[in-house]
Design an enzyme around this catalytic site. Structure first.
Site, PDB file in Angstrom:
ATOM      1  N   SER A 167      33.190  46.395  88.920  1.00  0.00           N
ATOM      2  CA  SER A 167      34.578  46.396  88.464  1.00  0.00           C
ATOM      3  C   SER A 167      35.339  45.281  89.152  1.00  0.00           C
ATOM      4  O   SER A 167      35.003  44.866  90.267  1.00  0.00           O
ATOM      5  CB  SER A 167      35.231  47.752  88.780  1.00  0.00           C
ATOM      6  OG  SER A 167      36.528  47.816  88.249  1.00  0.00           O
ATOM      7  N   ASP A 168      36.363  44.798  88.472  1.00  0.00           N
ATOM      8  CA  ASP A 168      37.231  43.781  89.057  1.00  0.00           C
ATOM      9  C   ASP A 168      38.624  43.937  88.470  1.00  0.00           C
ATOM     10  O   ASP A 168      38.776  44.401  87.337  1.00  0.00           O
ATOM     11  CB  ASP A 168      36.704  42.371  88.795  1.00  0.00           C
ATOM     12  CG  ASP A 168      37.347  41.362  89.729  1.00  0.00           C
ATOM     13  OD1 ASP A 168      36.995  41.370  90.928  1.00  0.00           O
ATOM     14  OD2 ASP A 168      38.220  40.588  89.287  1.00  0.00           O
ATOM     15  N   THR A 169      39.622  43.561  89.253  1.00  0.00           N
ATOM     16  CA  THR A 169      41.016  43.622  88.832  1.00  0.00           C
ATOM     17  C   THR A 169      41.685  42.308  89.165  1.00  0.00           C
ATOM     18  O   THR A 169      41.507  41.781  90.270  1.00  0.00           O
ATOM     19  CB  THR A 169      41.761  44.771  89.554  1.00  0.00           C
ATOM     20  OG1 THR A 169      41.105  46.011  89.253  1.00  0.00           O
ATOM     21  CG2 THR A 169      43.220  44.844  89.141  1.00  0.00           C
TER      22      THR A 169
END
Length: 192
Positions: A67-69
């Site tokens: 995941s990445d934001t």
């Protein structure tokens, strides 16, 4: 099949534990440089996939979640600040604006790949120099994309959110739950 979270983020670990109780954390050591001229949703999707695939090399038949934001304002990625001055610049840019927070989740078990990108629009109040200085002094902005954390003291800066709160916090729980349902053998127990 084991579930592996390819992230060292304590927030992602906490949020995944709301869905499943049995998983491992393996921090991915991956180059996060990317062509920032790409659209924000493409950037974050590529980074989430890259993180998961590095870990999946050692767990080829297990379910690996990356995941990445990113915070995205006027075509510019605002990542994690490297120092207090950069945090102040980011918060100054975000002050009084609407901006996008993109969070991507990528899952693979070696035979199936699933990717989702959640786009949430966040509006910050106009911030005074004193508010920015005090917030930075808390230390919270230093490991957060865009130099604020909505799940902490950064909530005091947020005027409005259009979309998924948990995506802004770094891990869209309802989306992840639905993604996990696409993989056989993953037990989700609402009664725990």
């Amino acid at each position: 099949m084991k579930v592996i979270l390819a992230s060292g983020s304590p927030r992602r670990k906490e949020l995944l534990s709301k869905i499943i109780s049995n998983f491992e954390v393996v921090v991915s050591d991956v180059d996060e440089t990317i062509d920032e001229s790409l659209p924000g949703n493409v950037i974050v999707s590529e980074l989430a996939k890259r993180k998961a695939l590095v870990v999946a090399e050692n767990f080829p038949t297990d379910l690996v979640i990356g995941s990445d934001t990113i915070v995205y304002l006027d075509g510019q990625v605002l990542g994690k600040p490297t120092n207090e001055q950069e945090a102040a610049q980011m918060l100054g840019k975000l002050s009084g604006t609407k901006h996008h927070v993109y969070t991507a989740v990528y899952m693979t078990n070696g035979s199936l790949e699933v990717t989702e990108v959640v786009d949430t629009i966040v509006t910050l109040y106009p911030l005074t120099e004193k508010e920015i200085t005090n917030y930075i002094a808390s230390g919270e902005p230093m490991d957060k994309a865009g130099a604020y954390g909505i799940q902490g003291l950064g909530a005091l800066l947020v005027s409005e959110i259009q979309g998924d709160f948990y995506a802004v916090a770094g891990f869209p729980v309802a989306v992840v739950y639905r993604m996990l349902a696409k993989f056989d053998g993953i037990e989700i127990d609402f009664a725990r």
